[in-house]
Motif scaffolding. Sequence first.
Motif, PDB file in Angstrom:
ATOM      1  N   HIS A 148       0.837  -1.200   0.000  1.00 56.97           N
ATOM      2  CA  HIS A 148       0.000   0.000   0.000  1.00 56.97           C
ATOM      3  C   HIS A 148       0.874   1.253   0.000  1.00 56.97           C
ATOM      4  CE1 HIS A 148      -3.523   2.434   0.707  1.00 56.97           C
ATOM      5  NE2 HIS A 148      -2.922   2.985   1.774  1.00 56.97           N
ATOM      6  N   ALA A 149       1.913   1.305   0.850  1.00 57.46           N
ATOM      7  CA  ALA A 149       2.809   2.451   0.895  1.00 57.46           C
ATOM      8  C   ALA A 149       3.556   2.604  -0.430  1.00 57.46           C
ATOM      9  CB  ALA A 149       3.805   2.304   2.041  1.00 57.46           C
ATOM     10  N   PHE A 150       3.944   1.481  -1.065  1.00 57.11           N
ATOM     11  CA  PHE A 150       4.628   1.546  -2.350  1.00 57.11           C
ATOM     12  C   PHE A 150       3.704   2.093  -3.430  1.00 57.11           C
ATOM     13  CE2 PHE A 150       6.079  -0.281  -6.354  1.00 57.11           C
ATOM     14  CZ  PHE A 150       7.379   0.151  -6.358  1.00 57.11           C
ATOM     15  N   GLY A 151       2.439   1.686  -3.345  1.00 58.87           N
ATOM     16  CA  GLY A 151       1.470   2.168  -4.338  1.00 58.87           C
ATOM     17  C   GLY A 151       1.225   3.663  -4.217  1.00 58.87           C
ATOM     18  N   ARG A 152       1.262   4.189  -3.064  1.00 55.68           N
ATOM     19  CA  ARG A 152       1.044   5.635  -2.886  1.00 55.68           C
ATOM     20  C   ARG A 152       2.285   6.434  -3.259  1.00 55.68           C
ATOM     21  NH1 ARG A 152      -1.303   6.364   3.013  1.00 55.68           N
ATOM     22  NH2 ARG A 152       0.715   5.458   3.270  1.00 55.68           N
ATOM     23  N   ASN A 153       3.442   5.928  -2.971  1.00 56.78           N
ATOM     24  CA  ASN A 153       4.694   6.646  -3.240  1.00 56.78           C
ATOM     25  C   ASN A 153       5.685   5.724  -3.951  1.00 56.78           C
ATOM     26  OD1 ASN A 153       3.927   9.050  -1.779  1.00 56.78           O
ATOM     27  ND2 ASN A 153       4.266   7.875   0.107  1.00 56.78           N
ATOM     28  N   PRO A 154       5.452   5.395  -5.221  1.00 56.80           N
ATOM     29  CA  PRO A 154       6.355   4.460  -5.879  1.00 56.80           C
ATOM     30  C   PRO A 154       7.753   5.044  -6.071  1.00 56.80           C
ATOM     31  CG  PRO A 154       4.726   5.259  -7.431  1.00 56.80           C
ATOM     32  CD  PRO A 154       4.359   5.793  -6.101  1.00 56.80           C
ATOM     33  N   LEU A 156       9.431   6.905  -4.118  1.00 58.64           N
ATOM     34  CA  LEU A 156      10.162   6.891  -2.858  1.00 58.64           C
ATOM     35  C   LEU A 156      10.744   5.510  -2.560  1.00 58.64           C
ATOM     36  CD1 LEU A 156      10.824   8.619  -0.337  1.00 58.64           C
ATOM     37  CD2 LEU A 156       8.734   7.740   0.670  1.00 58.64           C
ATOM     38  N   PHE A 157       9.978   4.442  -2.846  1.00 64.57           N
ATOM     39  CA  PHE A 157      10.403   3.080  -2.489  1.00 64.57           C
ATOM     40  C   PHE A 157      10.991   2.287  -3.661  1.00 64.57           C
ATOM     41  CE2 PHE A 157       6.940   4.064   0.527  1.00 64.57           C
ATOM     42  CZ  PHE A 157       7.643   3.944   1.696  1.00 64.57           C
ATOM     43  N   CYS A 158      11.092   2.840  -4.866  1.00 62.68           N
ATOM     44  CA  CYS A 158      11.469   2.096  -6.067  1.00 62.68           C
ATOM     45  C   CYS A 158      12.851   1.472  -5.954  1.00 62.68           C
ATOM     46  CB  CYS A 158      11.407   3.006  -7.306  1.00 62.68           C
ATOM     47  SG  CYS A 158      11.724   2.125  -8.844  1.00 62.68           S
ATOM     48  N   GLY A 163      13.864  -1.929  -7.727  1.00 60.34           N
ATOM     49  CA  GLY A 163      13.445  -1.517  -9.067  1.00 60.34           C
ATOM     50  C   GLY A 163      14.337  -0.432  -9.634  1.00 60.34           C
ATOM     51  N   GLU A 164      13.986  -0.031 -10.877  1.00 60.54           N
ATOM     52  CA  GLU A 164      14.704   1.060 -11.534  1.00 60.54           C
ATOM     53  C   GLU A 164      13.717   2.160 -11.843  1.00 60.54           C
ATOM     54  OE1 GLU A 164      16.826  -0.166 -14.963  1.00 60.54           O
ATOM     55  OE2 GLU A 164      17.805  -1.800 -13.906  1.00 60.54           O
ATOM     56  N   ARG A 165      14.208   3.360 -11.789  1.00 58.30           N
ATOM     57  CA  ARG A 165      13.328   4.498 -12.064  1.00 58.30           C
ATOM     58  C   ARG A 165      13.523   4.932 -13.510  1.00 58.30           C
ATOM     59  NH1 ARG A 165      13.207   8.596  -7.158  1.00 58.30           N
ATOM     60  NH2 ARG A 165      11.583   9.335  -8.522  1.00 58.30           N
ATOM     61  N   CYS A 176       8.462   3.159 -12.260  1.00 60.22           N
ATOM     62  CA  CYS A 176       9.380   2.256 -11.588  1.00 60.22           C
ATOM     63  C   CYS A 176       9.254   0.919 -12.308  1.00 60.22           C
ATOM     64  CB  CYS A 176       9.026   2.122 -10.110  1.00 60.22           C
ATOM     65  SG  CYS A 176      10.153   1.057  -9.190  1.00 60.22           S
ATOM     66  N   VAL A 177      10.374   0.327 -12.678  1.00 57.87           N
ATOM     67  CA  VAL A 177      10.360  -0.923 -13.427  1.00 57.87           C
ATOM     68  C   VAL A 177      11.124  -1.968 -12.632  1.00 57.87           C
ATOM     69  CG1 VAL A 177      11.077  -2.016 -15.566  1.00 57.87           C
ATOM     70  CG2 VAL A 177      10.334   0.344 -15.572  1.00 57.87           C
ATOM     71  N   PHE A 178      10.532  -3.186 -12.584  1.00 53.28           N
ATOM     72  CA  PHE A 178      11.209  -4.315 -11.950  1.00 53.28           C
ATOM     73  C   PHE A 178      11.471  -5.340 -13.056  1.00 53.28           C
ATOM     74  CE2 PHE A 178       8.941  -2.373  -8.478  1.00 53.28           C
ATOM     75  CZ  PHE A 178       9.849  -2.458  -7.442  1.00 53.28           C
TER      76      PHE A 178
END
Length: 183
Positions: A148-154, A156-158, A163-165, A176-178
Amino acid sequence: MSTAAKSPAELIADLTDQVRLLRQDVGNLTATATTKAEAARLRASVQKITIDALEQNRQIGSTAAEMSRRMHRDSLTAAQEAAGQAVRGLEDQISAAANHMRLEAVKGRQQALYSFGGGLAVFGGIAALGAVLGIVALLLIQGRGDAHAFGRNPGLFCTSAGGERGTMASDGEPYCVFWPDQK
Protein backbone atom coordinates in the motif's frame (compact mmCIF):
# COMPACT_ATOMS: atom_id res chain seq x y z
CA MET A 1 -10.38 60.35 152.12
CA SER A 2 -13.26 61.69 153.91
CA THR A 3 -14.51 65.22 153.53
CA ALA A 4 -14.36 65.78 157.25
CA ALA A 5 -11.46 67.75 158.65
CA LYS A 6 -8.58 65.78 160.08
CA SER A 7 -7.21 66.27 163.46
CA PRO A 8 -3.66 67.61 163.93
CA ALA A 9 -2.48 64.21 165.14
CA GLU A 10 -3.80 62.60 162.00
CA LEU A 11 -2.12 65.24 159.83
CA ILE A 12 1.22 64.70 161.62
CA ALA A 13 0.89 60.94 161.21
CA ASP A 14 0.21 61.40 157.46
CA LEU A 15 3.20 63.75 157.08
CA THR A 16 5.42 61.32 159.00
CA ASP A 17 4.38 58.50 156.67
CA GLN A 18 5.06 60.61 153.61
CA VAL A 19 8.51 61.66 154.91
CA ARG A 20 9.34 58.03 155.63
CA LEU A 21 8.29 57.04 152.11
CA LEU A 22 10.40 59.87 150.64
CA ARG A 23 13.43 58.67 152.62
CA GLN A 24 12.96 55.16 151.28
CA ASP A 25 12.70 56.50 147.70
CA VAL A 26 15.88 58.60 148.17
CA GLY A 27 17.67 55.57 149.62
CA ASN A 28 16.60 53.44 146.68
CA LEU A 29 17.68 56.11 144.20
CA THR A 30 21.02 56.56 145.96
CA ALA A 31 21.62 52.81 145.93
CA THR A 32 20.83 52.51 142.23
CA ALA A 33 22.27 55.80 141.01
CA THR A 34 25.33 55.58 138.80
CA THR A 35 28.38 57.71 138.83
CA LYS A 36 29.77 59.45 135.73
CA ALA A 37 32.35 56.71 135.27
CA GLU A 38 29.70 54.03 135.55
CA ALA A 39 27.48 55.95 133.11
CA ALA A 40 30.39 56.24 130.62
CA ARG A 41 31.09 52.50 130.89
CA LEU A 42 27.39 51.79 130.47
CA ARG A 43 27.22 54.09 127.39
CA ALA A 44 30.35 52.44 125.88
CA SER A 45 28.85 49.02 126.52
CA VAL A 46 25.55 50.06 124.87
CA GLN A 47 27.46 51.48 121.87
CA LYS A 48 29.52 48.31 121.55
CA ILE A 49 26.37 46.18 121.74
CA THR A 50 24.74 48.42 119.10
CA ILE A 51 27.78 48.10 116.78
CA ASP A 52 27.84 44.32 117.30
CA ALA A 53 24.11 44.13 116.59
CA LEU A 54 24.56 46.13 113.34
CA GLU A 55 27.47 43.88 112.28
CA GLN A 56 25.44 40.77 113.02
CA ASN A 57 22.52 42.28 111.08
CA ARG A 58 24.85 42.89 108.09
CA GLN A 59 26.20 39.32 108.33
CA ILE A 60 22.66 37.95 108.55
CA GLY A 61 21.70 39.98 105.44
CA SER A 62 24.79 38.74 103.56
CA THR A 63 24.11 35.15 104.61
CA ALA A 64 20.45 35.49 103.63
CA ALA A 65 21.45 36.82 100.18
CA GLU A 66 23.92 33.94 99.71
CA MET A 67 21.27 31.43 100.81
CA SER A 68 18.81 33.00 98.38
CA ARG A 69 21.32 32.71 95.52
CA ARG A 70 22.14 29.14 96.49
CA MET A 71 18.44 28.21 96.70
CA HIS A 72 17.84 29.81 93.29
CA ARG A 73 20.79 27.91 91.78
CA ASP A 74 19.68 24.64 93.38
CA SER A 75 16.09 25.18 92.22
CA LEU A 76 17.30 25.88 88.69
CA THR A 77 19.50 22.78 88.70
CA ALA A 78 16.64 20.63 90.01
CA ALA A 79 14.28 22.03 87.36
CA GLN A 80 16.81 21.36 84.59
CA GLU A 81 17.35 17.80 85.80
CA ALA A 82 13.60 17.20 86.02
CA ALA A 83 13.12 18.60 82.51
CA GLY A 84 15.97 16.42 81.23
CA GLN A 85 14.43 13.32 82.76
CA ALA A 86 11.05 14.22 81.29
CA VAL A 87 12.60 14.72 77.85
CA ARG A 88 14.47 11.41 78.11
CA GLY A 89 11.21 9.72 79.05
CA LEU A 90 9.50 11.32 76.06
CA GLU A 91 12.39 10.34 73.79
CA ASP A 92 11.96 6.73 74.88
CA GLN A 93 8.22 6.89 74.20
CA ILE A 94 8.75 8.58 70.83
CA SER A 95 11.40 6.02 69.88
CA ALA A 96 9.06 3.17 70.84
CA ALA A 97 6.22 4.73 68.84
CA ALA A 98 8.51 5.28 65.83
CA ASN A 99 9.67 1.64 65.95
CA HIS A 100 6.06 0.48 66.15
CA MET A 101 5.14 2.67 63.17
CA ARG A 102 8.14 1.31 61.21
CA LEU A 103 7.02 -2.27 61.87
CA GLU A 104 3.46 -1.42 60.82
CA ALA A 105 4.76 0.25 57.65
CA VAL A 106 6.83 -2.84 56.78
CA LYS A 107 3.78 -5.05 57.37
CA GLY A 108 1.68 -2.71 55.22
CA ARG A 109 4.27 -2.79 52.41
CA GLN A 110 4.38 -6.58 52.56
CA GLN A 111 0.60 -6.78 52.43
CA ALA A 112 0.44 -4.28 49.56
CA LEU A 113 3.11 -6.19 47.62
CA TYR A 114 1.26 -9.44 48.23
CA SER A 115 -2.03 -7.90 47.12
CA PHE A 116 -0.45 -6.07 44.21
CA GLY A 117 1.54 -9.13 43.15
CA GLY A 118 -1.60 -10.91 41.97
CA GLY A 119 -2.68 -7.87 39.99
CA LEU A 120 0.83 -7.51 38.61
CA ALA A 121 0.75 -11.13 37.37
CA VAL A 122 -2.60 -10.52 35.65
CA PHE A 123 -1.30 -7.29 34.12
CA GLY A 124 1.87 -9.06 32.95
CA GLY A 125 -0.18 -11.85 31.38
CA ILE A 126 -2.39 -9.34 29.56
CA ALA A 127 0.68 -7.43 28.34
CA ALA A 128 2.32 -10.65 27.06
CA LEU A 129 -0.90 -11.68 25.27
CA GLY A 130 -1.12 -8.21 23.71
CA ALA A 131 2.50 -8.44 22.53
CA VAL A 132 1.92 -11.86 20.95
CA LEU A 133 -1.27 -10.67 19.22
CA GLY A 134 0.53 -7.54 18.02
CA ILE A 135 3.36 -9.59 16.47
CA VAL A 136 0.87 -11.91 14.75
CA ALA A 137 -1.07 -8.93 13.38
CA LEU A 138 2.15 -7.30 12.17
CA LEU A 139 3.18 -10.44 10.34
CA LEU A 140 -0.24 -10.72 8.72
CA ILE A 141 -0.51 -7.13 7.50
CA GLN A 142 3.13 -6.26 6.89
CA GLY A 143 3.12 -7.23 3.27
CA ARG A 144 -0.12 -5.39 2.59
CA GLY A 145 1.12 -2.30 4.38
CA ASP A 146 4.31 -2.23 2.36
CA ALA A 147 2.46 -2.69 -0.91
CA HIS A 148 0.00 0.00 0.00
CA ALA A 149 2.81 2.45 0.90
CA PHE A 150 4.63 1.55 -2.35
CA GLY A 151 1.47 2.17 -4.34
CA ARG A 152 1.04 5.64 -2.89
CA ASN A 153 4.69 6.65 -3.24
CA PRO A 154 6.36 4.46 -5.88
CA GLY A 155 9.16 6.93 -6.48
CA LEU A 156 10.16 6.89 -2.86
CA PHE A 157 10.40 3.08 -2.49
CA CYS A 158 11.47 2.10 -6.07
CA THR A 159 15.19 1.70 -5.71
CA SER A 160 15.01 0.33 -2.15
CA ALA A 161 12.55 -2.35 -3.36
CA GLY A 162 14.98 -3.40 -6.15
CA GLY A 163 13.44 -1.52 -9.07
CA GLU A 164 14.70 1.06 -11.53
CA ARG A 165 13.33 4.50 -12.06
CA GLY A 166 12.49 5.94 -15.36
CA THR A 167 10.49 8.66 -17.12
CA MET A 168 7.78 8.17 -19.77
CA ALA A 169 8.77 9.65 -23.07
CA SER A 170 5.28 10.66 -24.07
CA ASP A 171 4.08 12.66 -21.04
CA GLY A 172 7.20 12.79 -18.75
CA GLU A 173 5.62 10.85 -15.87
CA PRO A 174 8.04 8.94 -13.63
CA TYR A 175 7.76 5.17 -13.36
CA CYS A 176 9.38 2.26 -11.59
CA VAL A 177 10.36 -0.92 -13.43
CA PHE A 178 11.21 -4.32 -11.95
CA TRP A 179 13.03 -6.80 -14.17
CA PRO A 180 12.28 -10.44 -13.51
CA ASP A 181 15.80 -11.62 -14.13
CA GLN A 182 18.67 -9.47 -13.28
CA LYS A 183 21.99 -10.68 -14.47
